[in-house]
Design a protein around this motif. Structure first.
Motif, PDB file in Angstrom:
ATOM      1  N   THR A 158       0.805  -1.219   0.000  1.00 19.76           N
ATOM      2  CA  THR A 158       0.000   0.000   0.000  1.00 19.76           C
ATOM      3  C   THR A 158       0.844   1.278   0.000  1.00 19.76           C
ATOM      4  O   THR A 158       0.388   2.319  -0.451  1.00 19.76           O
ATOM      5  CB  THR A 158      -0.897   0.037   1.244  1.00 19.76           C
ATOM      6  OG1 THR A 158      -0.056  -0.062   2.421  1.00 19.76           O
ATOM      7  CG2 THR A 158      -1.883  -1.126   1.245  1.00 19.76           C
ATOM      8  N   HIS A 159       2.053   1.187   0.547  1.00 19.46           N
ATOM      9  CA  HIS A 159       2.933   2.341   0.695  1.00 19.46           C
ATOM     10  C   HIS A 159       4.343   1.968   0.248  1.00 19.46           C
ATOM     11  O   HIS A 159       4.645   0.786   0.064  1.00 19.46           O
ATOM     12  CB  HIS A 159       2.992   2.808   2.156  1.00 19.46           C
ATOM     13  CG  HIS A 159       1.691   3.296   2.722  1.00 19.46           C
ATOM     14  ND1 HIS A 159       0.585   2.467   2.864  1.00 19.46           N
ATOM     15  CD2 HIS A 159       1.319   4.518   3.218  1.00 19.46           C
ATOM     16  CE1 HIS A 159      -0.413   3.168   3.405  1.00 19.46           C
ATOM     17  NE2 HIS A 159       0.006   4.402   3.634  1.00 19.46           N
ATOM     18  N   GLU A 215      -0.193   3.206   9.952  1.00 20.35           N
ATOM     19  CA  GLU A 215       0.477   4.276   9.217  1.00 20.35           C
ATOM     20  C   GLU A 215       1.245   5.184  10.170  1.00 20.35           C
ATOM     21  O   GLU A 215       2.403   5.559   9.908  1.00 20.35           O
ATOM     22  CB  GLU A 215      -0.547   5.083   8.419  1.00 20.35           C
ATOM     23  CG  GLU A 215       0.071   6.060   7.438  1.00 20.35           C
ATOM     24  CD  GLU A 215      -0.984   6.712   6.553  1.00 20.35           C
ATOM     25  OE1 GLU A 215      -1.131   6.292   5.397  1.00 20.35           O
ATOM     26  OE2 GLU A 215      -1.664   7.651   7.032  1.00 20.35           O
ATOM     27  N   SER A 345       5.491   7.315   0.976  1.00 23.59           N
ATOM     28  CA  SER A 345       4.540   7.584  -0.094  1.00 23.59           C
ATOM     29  C   SER A 345       3.417   6.555  -0.104  1.00 23.59           C
ATOM     30  O   SER A 345       3.618   5.409   0.286  1.00 23.59           O
ATOM     31  CB  SER A 345       5.248   7.565  -1.454  1.00 23.59           C
ATOM     32  OG  SER A 345       6.330   8.475  -1.485  1.00 23.59           O
ATOM     33  N   LYS A 346       2.251   6.974  -0.580  1.00 20.89           N
ATOM     34  CA  LYS A 346       1.091   6.099  -0.646  1.00 20.89           C
ATOM     35  C   LYS A 346       0.795   5.742  -2.090  1.00 20.89           C
ATOM     36  O   LYS A 346       0.629   6.629  -2.942  1.00 20.89           O
ATOM     37  CB  LYS A 346      -0.134   6.763  -0.009  1.00 20.89           C
ATOM     38  CG  LYS A 346      -1.284   5.798   0.219  1.00 20.89           C
ATOM     39  CD  LYS A 346      -2.310   6.389   1.168  1.00 20.89           C
ATOM     40  CE  LYS A 346      -3.393   5.375   1.501  1.00 20.89           C
ATOM     41  NZ  LYS A 346      -4.376   5.908   2.465  1.00 20.89           N
ATOM     42  N   ARG A 347       0.731   4.461  -2.368  1.00 23.99           N
ATOM     43  CA  ARG A 347       0.478   4.012  -3.728  1.00 23.99           C
ATOM     44  C   ARG A 347      -0.961   4.315  -4.145  1.00 23.99           C
ATOM     45  O   ARG A 347      -1.888   4.210  -3.351  1.00 23.99           O
ATOM     46  CB  ARG A 347       0.724   2.502  -3.841  1.00 23.99           C
ATOM     47  CG  ARG A 347       2.130   2.088  -3.509  1.00 23.99           C
ATOM     48  CD  ARG A 347       2.321   0.599  -3.670  1.00 23.99           C
ATOM     49  NE  ARG A 347       2.262   0.188  -5.075  1.00 23.99           N
ATOM     50  CZ  ARG A 347       2.299  -1.075  -5.474  1.00 23.99           C
ATOM     51  NH1 ARG A 347       2.353  -2.044  -4.583  1.00 23.99           N
ATOM     52  NH2 ARG A 347       2.275  -1.372  -6.758  1.00 23.99           N
ATOM     53  N   TYR A 356       3.407  10.801  -6.031  1.00 24.07           N
ATOM     54  CA  TYR A 356       2.663  10.008  -5.058  1.00 24.07           C
ATOM     55  C   TYR A 356       2.405  10.813  -3.779  1.00 24.07           C
ATOM     56  O   TYR A 356       3.254  11.582  -3.325  1.00 24.07           O
ATOM     57  CB  TYR A 356       3.440   8.742  -4.714  1.00 24.07           C
ATOM     58  CG  TYR A 356       3.700   7.859  -5.904  1.00 24.07           C
ATOM     59  CD1 TYR A 356       2.781   6.887  -6.302  1.00 24.07           C
ATOM     60  CD2 TYR A 356       4.859   8.001  -6.667  1.00 24.07           C
ATOM     61  CE1 TYR A 356       3.017   6.079  -7.400  1.00 24.07           C
ATOM     62  CE2 TYR A 356       5.108   7.204  -7.774  1.00 24.07           C
ATOM     63  CZ  TYR A 356       4.185   6.247  -8.139  1.00 24.07           C
ATOM     64  OH  TYR A 356       4.423   5.455  -9.230  1.00 24.07           O
ATOM     65  N   VAL A 359       2.755  10.863   2.747  1.00 23.50           N
ATOM     66  CA  VAL A 359       2.187  10.691   4.081  1.00 23.50           C
ATOM     67  C   VAL A 359       3.044  11.418   5.096  1.00 23.50           C
ATOM     68  O   VAL A 359       2.542  12.062   6.023  1.00 23.50           O
ATOM     69  CB  VAL A 359       2.094   9.190   4.432  1.00 23.50           C
ATOM     70  CG1 VAL A 359       1.624   9.001   5.877  1.00 23.50           C
ATOM     71  CG2 VAL A 359       1.163   8.483   3.467  1.00 23.50           C
TER      72      VAL A 359
END
Length: 365
Positions: A158-159, A215, A345-347, A356, A359
């Motif tokens: 996810t990240h 997160e 970073s968040k995909r 991206y 976060v």
């Protein structure tokens, strides 16, 4: 015959990720406790191919119930006198806990004497476990945690930790490279294979993060890893200018390529960025192996910039022939970029600049 374990409690696996036989099962470590995970080969293949609670056995002996009270914080009793505990499990794992046709849930409830209340599909919340005895409650919560933990890698990352390289000069050079490649008129090569200039980056490691709590934990751990690297005098410490020059492919056959990437090195010729990144990633993997693992079992991060990738293609993914590209553009200069920060970073999510979603950002100086 126990499976060997590292000093940090992580588990060593064979190449397939499974144990060779029933005498040497895989161990799953949850909150410092070790559990045996028997594979479907040991008990006969199951249709849903996931960890079933009846195949899990605690290695450690069960403690007395008063100790269980200490383990389960915020333990309550409902109006019926049942013990209740709220379990914070990311919703992505509900399907594994319920199982196909509710089988996994039914097994947990039957074998522990507990009742599970799981939020409806599409809704967030906590799983409520109810039981007449604290020992049963603890048994059920551990089984739920093991099912969730053991299925993490079935979910997509996810990240990722990244070094952004989307500076104007490098983006312009990528467009120039694309024009040169397209002029070669190679069958099967079109513009969709190229990375978007605004997304240029170096990937340090991909992560599986499934809740706001995870997160925040990842942010905190990344900051700690960076500080530890600096304390070891591995910090970047000064201006870091990267040169992106030359191209290579990820596989040995240039006629069947999935990824073409740009080579990266520091302008001053030092290895300080490589040492720093390796330290940060190694420490993070030790702290959170459930979130990040070494890519392709490498101990050192391969610093590179993806230029072309078959998975970017608009049609079905298909390898491309890069022989002429490597012959005519092997030394292409993509320019230089100063790197001062690391991003979590968040995909699949993007900022206003097309990069991206960030976060959290961490200074490398």
């Amino acid at each position: 015959l126990a499976r060997p374990m590292a000093s940090d409690g992580s588990v060593f696996y064979d190449d397939s990720g499974n144990s060779a036989d029933i005498l040497k099962p895989m161990l799953v470590v949850v909150d410092g406790r070790s559990y045996r995970k028997f594979t479907d080969e040991s008990f006969g293949r199951r249709d849903d191919d996931q960890l079933m609670p009846s195949t899990v056995a605690a290695v450690d002996e069960l403690e007395e119930e008063d100790e269980a009270c200490d383990e389960l914080e915020n333990l309550k009793r409902n109006a019926n006198g049942q013990f209740c505990f709220e379990l914070d499990i990311p919703s992505v794992f509900y399907k594994y806990i319920i199982g196909r046709e509710g089988k996994t849930r039914a097994i947990i409830e039957k074998e522990t004497g507990c009742r599970l209340k799981i939020p409806a599909k599409g809704k967030e919340g906590k799983i409520v476990v109810e039981a007449p005895r604290i020992g049963s409650l603890r048994n059920a919560t551990r089984r739920i945690e093991i099912v969730a933990w053991s299925n993490r890698e079935r979910e997509h990352p996810t990240h990722f930790a990244s070094l952004p390289l989307n500076v104007q000069s490098v983006m312009e050079r990528l467009n120039a490279f694309k024009d040169r490649v397209m002029a070669l008129k190679i069958d099967g090569v079109d513009e969709t294979l190229f990375q978007l200039p605004c997304k240029l980056h170096i990937t340090l490691g991909v992560m599986r993060i499934f809740s706001d709590t995870e997160e925040k934990n990842a942010e905190s751990m990344l900051q700690e890893c960076i500080e530890k690297a600096k304390q070891r005098q591995l910090g970047v410490g000064r201006s870091t200018v990267l040169c992106i020059r030359g191209i290579e492919c990820m596989n040995d056959d240039p006629s069947q390529v999935d990824v073409l990437y740009g080579r990266v090195h520091l302008l001053d010729g030092s290895e300080r960025l490589q040492r720093f990144i390796d330290s940060v990633v190694e420490t993070f993997v030790e702290m959170a192996p459930h979130m990040m693992k070494h890519e392709f079992q490498r101990e050192s991060v391969k610093l590179h910039v993806t230029i072309m990738n078959s998975k970017f293609a608009s049609s079905q993914r298909k390898r491309f022939d890069a022989r002429r590209i490597l012959q005519e553009l092997s030394g292409f200069d993509f320019g230089q970029a100063e790197v001062t920060s690391l991003h979590l970073s968040k995909r699949g999510e993007y900022g206003r600049d097309g990069y991206y979603k960030c976060v959290s950002e961490f200074s490398l100086l």
